[in-house]
Write an enzyme that holds these catalytic residues in place. Structure first.
Site, short mmCIF file in Angstrom:
data_model
loop_
_atom_site.label_atom_id
_atom_site.label_comp_id
_atom_site.label_asym_id
_atom_site.label_seq_id
_atom_site.Cartn_x
_atom_site.Cartn_y
_atom_site.Cartn_z
N GLU A 154 0.82 -1.22 0.00
CA GLU A 154 0.00 0.00 0.00
C GLU A 154 0.85 1.28 0.00
O GLU A 154 0.74 2.14 0.87
CB GLU A 154 -0.97 0.00 1.19
CG GLU A 154 -2.00 -1.12 1.11
CD GLU A 154 -3.05 -1.04 2.19
OE1 GLU A 154 -4.17 -1.55 1.98
OE2 GLU A 154 -2.77 -0.47 3.28
N GLU A 311 -6.78 -7.51 -1.46
CA GLU A 311 -7.36 -7.36 -0.13
C GLU A 311 -8.80 -6.88 -0.23
O GLU A 311 -9.12 -6.02 -1.06
CB GLU A 311 -6.59 -6.34 0.71
CG GLU A 311 -5.22 -6.75 1.19
CD GLU A 311 -4.62 -5.72 2.15
OE1 GLU A 311 -5.40 -5.00 2.82
OE2 GLU A 311 -3.39 -5.65 2.22
N GLU A 359 -5.21 -4.14 14.44
CA GLU A 359 -6.25 -4.63 13.54
C GLU A 359 -6.96 -5.88 14.08
O GLU A 359 -7.52 -6.66 13.31
CB GLU A 359 -5.66 -4.90 12.15
CG GLU A 359 -5.21 -3.62 11.48
CD GLU A 359 -4.70 -3.82 10.06
OE1 GLU A 359 -5.26 -3.21 9.15
OE2 GLU A 359 -3.74 -4.59 9.87
#
Length: 626
Positions: A154, A311, A359
């Site tokens: 990312e 993802e 997360e």
């Protein structure tokens, strides 16, 4: 073509997710193998955040843990997209080399404790990242589980424009020297006679740091370009190693949901396959359309080739203020939407839901509740369903008759400060123009300013604020030779250096559009208006009150150019684009579809057409042959 290596190892639509076995012990690893078989997993991304475990101290590598997982995955028939692990440096790197940490525009140095805590221009960071990449490529380049290299993670998610340290400043100066050659040329491009900004040497130039008032817009625009290029240079440094040691193995990196951070058209040639992370908000009633647009962008980055969804979330994410779950069936519909728009994979973050860390409340294929959960049941059902359609793998999305033009440098320039209205934003404009086609189930490609326009019957151009004379001529030629153009306001205003095109707005397009814009007139309620003088065009609709033209139509050469001097309301925008489509013969793939039903088509190497029919009313999906 290196992608054949991937397709030799993944023989049906790729299915799986990020696998982080370092978070668990051997008893969980054994269960993972069993559950992956049950769910139909055939591809995982491994090692994205494993740098600290693999290189616990500088130069001391421990691959024993990774060897075992690579071997076990190969034995169970699961291919691996192996990450280079460089997205999040270990604590020892920032302790030994604090200069690798990024600095914000107001001089604050960011610290470790999350992720992506590195300066893109840092030669120290790049040296350590390349060293680790070389070790990974040497050790696993011929491993039977390896199907794909995954560099970083990312890019631009957290540090797209954050670094203003002295190293970045020096790199920016070098970039400017290469771009302009002389300070005189830079002064001309940046209009530095305004506000006494004229530079005598490149050493006087800094990154656009915090300043008392408006900063030079051309400097800001070039810094956007530089920031995208610096991150690309980090990616390319690692790719060079992988290509040299493993020339047959394809290379990718995963892009974040469509944003203005990176010039993706500049990045795309350096990826063997485009990869994307998609996280639509279940609370957003327009999420399916927003996602469809982003998938059209991904497909357009490499001229319509298949791409990879690396993802998505099977349920809730963890970063929004209110993280809604996906209702039953929605994860399936989201997944098929990606396939319908050209994805050759359906992967999730992540395989097993983390027990700790930032997360831990992000959903996963295997939730905290394990096998006996709705999400895992739906995950397993979807795996079997995707595996039942092997012909979709590698099939190309059918080329559309309509295209939307997107240009990142113009996007950057459009949203700088000191403009007529802060309400002119590109992404919302793109969605407003794309949605009428989406609602009509009309396929739309997304193309760059230098892309091939000749095969499209309809071209949408929205707020193309910054445009070169060469690009303007390509657009004029498209219409002159028979194309239909719909252009929205505040287009053709400046050149590639953000200097105004003189001769009346929009100077490069006045002849094409048959009009002249004398003044912009943004309204207090956020709507855009302007004073339009017709120079051959006809007024299709007018502004309330005075009868001044608002939407125009102009025959030009063999084609037609429409101009929108305001943003019509959604209903009127749909009616307008339905009329334009009817005139130029752009139709949905399948006729007479009910509202809420979308169809997209993929074509196999043998020429067979496969229609994916998606119904948002009940989350149903059907694949239709023929």
């Amino acid at each position: 073509m290196r992608l054949s290596y991937f397709y030799d190892r993944v023989t049906s639509l790729a299915y799986g997710g990020d696998y982080n076995p370092e978070q668990w012990g051997p008893e969980v690893h054994a269960e993972d193998a069993e559950l992956m078989r049950e769910a139909g997993v055939n591809l995982v991304t491994l090692g994205i955040f494993s740098w600290a475990k693999t290189e616990p101290t500088p130069g001391a590598y421990d691959f024993t843990w990774l060897d075992g997982h690579m071997d076990r995955l190969a034995e169970t028939g699961v291919a691996v997209s192996l990450a280079t692990m460089t997205a999040s440096p270990p604590p020892w790197l920032t302790r030994l080399h604090p200069s690798t940490l990024p600095v914000t525009e107001d001089g604050v140095r960011l610290h470790p404790g999350s992720r992506q805590h590195w300066c893109p221009s840092s030669p120290v960071y790049r040296r350590y990242a390349v060293r680790l990449t070389e070790r990974l490529a040497t050790r696993y380049g011929t491993h039977p589980a390896l199907a794909l290299w995954h560099i970083g993670n990312e890019y631009g998610c957290h540090i797209s424009r954050h670094c203003h340290c002295e190293v970045s400043t020096a790199a920016f100066r070098t970039w400017l020297r290469e771009r302009y050659g002389t300070v005189a040329a830079l002064n001309d491009a940046w209009s530095t006679d305004f506000w006494s900004q004229r530079y005598g040497t490149f050493e006087e130039i800094h990154t656009p740091r915090k300043a008392p008032s408006f900063r030079n817009p051309s400097q800001q625009l070039d810094y956007w370009r530089f920031a995208s290029d610096e991150l690309l240079a980090c990616y390319l440094a690692e790719k060079e190693v992988l290509t040299r040691i493993t020339p047959d193995v394809p290379v990718t990196t995963n892009f974040v949901p469509v944003a203005k951070t990176l010039d993706l058209f500049a990045w795309a040639p350096h990826l063997d396959v485009v990869s994307y992370d998609s996280y639509p908000d279940p609370h957003d009633p327009d999420a399916l359309h927003r996602t469809a647009f982003s998938y059209d962008v991904m497909r357009g980055l490499k001229g319509g080739r298949p791409w990879l969804l690396l993802e998505q979330a099977p349920g809730a994410v963890n970063w929004r203020e209110r993280n809604g779950r996906k209702p039953p069936g929605r994860m399936r519909l989201d997944s098929w939407q990606a396939v319908a728009h050209g994805a050759d994979s359906v992967l999730f973050f992540q395989w097993r839901q983390s027990r700790g860390g930032a997360e831990k409340f992000h959903s996963a294929m295997v939730p905290h509740g394990g096998r006996e959960t709705r999400i895992f049941r739906e995950v397993s059902e979807l795996g079997a369903e995707l595996a039942a359609h092997p012909a979709l793998l590698g099939s190309r999305p059918e080329r559309a008759d309509a295209a939307l033009l997107l240009d990142w440098p113009s996007w950057w320039a459009l949203e700088l400060d000191a403009h007529p209205s802060k309400d002119v934003t590109l992404l919302e404009a793109a969605l407003a123009h794309h949605k009428p086609l989406y609602e009509a189930s009309v396929a739309c490609d997304v193309v760059p300013v230098d892309g091939d326009l000749t095969e499209y019957r309809l071209l949408l151009i929205l707020n193309l604020y910054s445009v070169s004379q060469e690009t303007a001529e390509r657009i004029r030629a498209y219409v002159r030779e028979g194309g239909t153009l719909v252009m929205s306001y505040f287009s053709g205003i400046t050149d590639e250096h953000d200097r105004v095109h003189l001769g009346g707005y929009p100077a490069p397009f006045r002849e094409l559009l048959g009009l002249r814009v004398e003044e912009f007139d943004p309204r207090p309620d956020g709507t855009w208006a302007e004073e339009i003088h017709l120079e051959g065009a006809e007024a299709v609709s007018t502004f309330p009150g005075g009868g001044a033209p608002a939407v125009t139509r102009h025959a030009y050469g063999e084609g037609v150019a429409w101009y929108l001097g305001t943003r019509p309301a959604p209903k009127e925008m749909r009616e307008l684009l339905d009329r334009v489509r009817s005139e130029c013969g752009v139709e949905p793939t399948l006729p007479d579809l009910p509202e809420g039903v979308q169809v997209r088509t993929r074509v196999t190497g043998a020429g067979e057409r496969l229609h994916v029919r998606m119904d948002a009313r009940d989350n149903s999906v059907v694949v239709i042959r023929g």
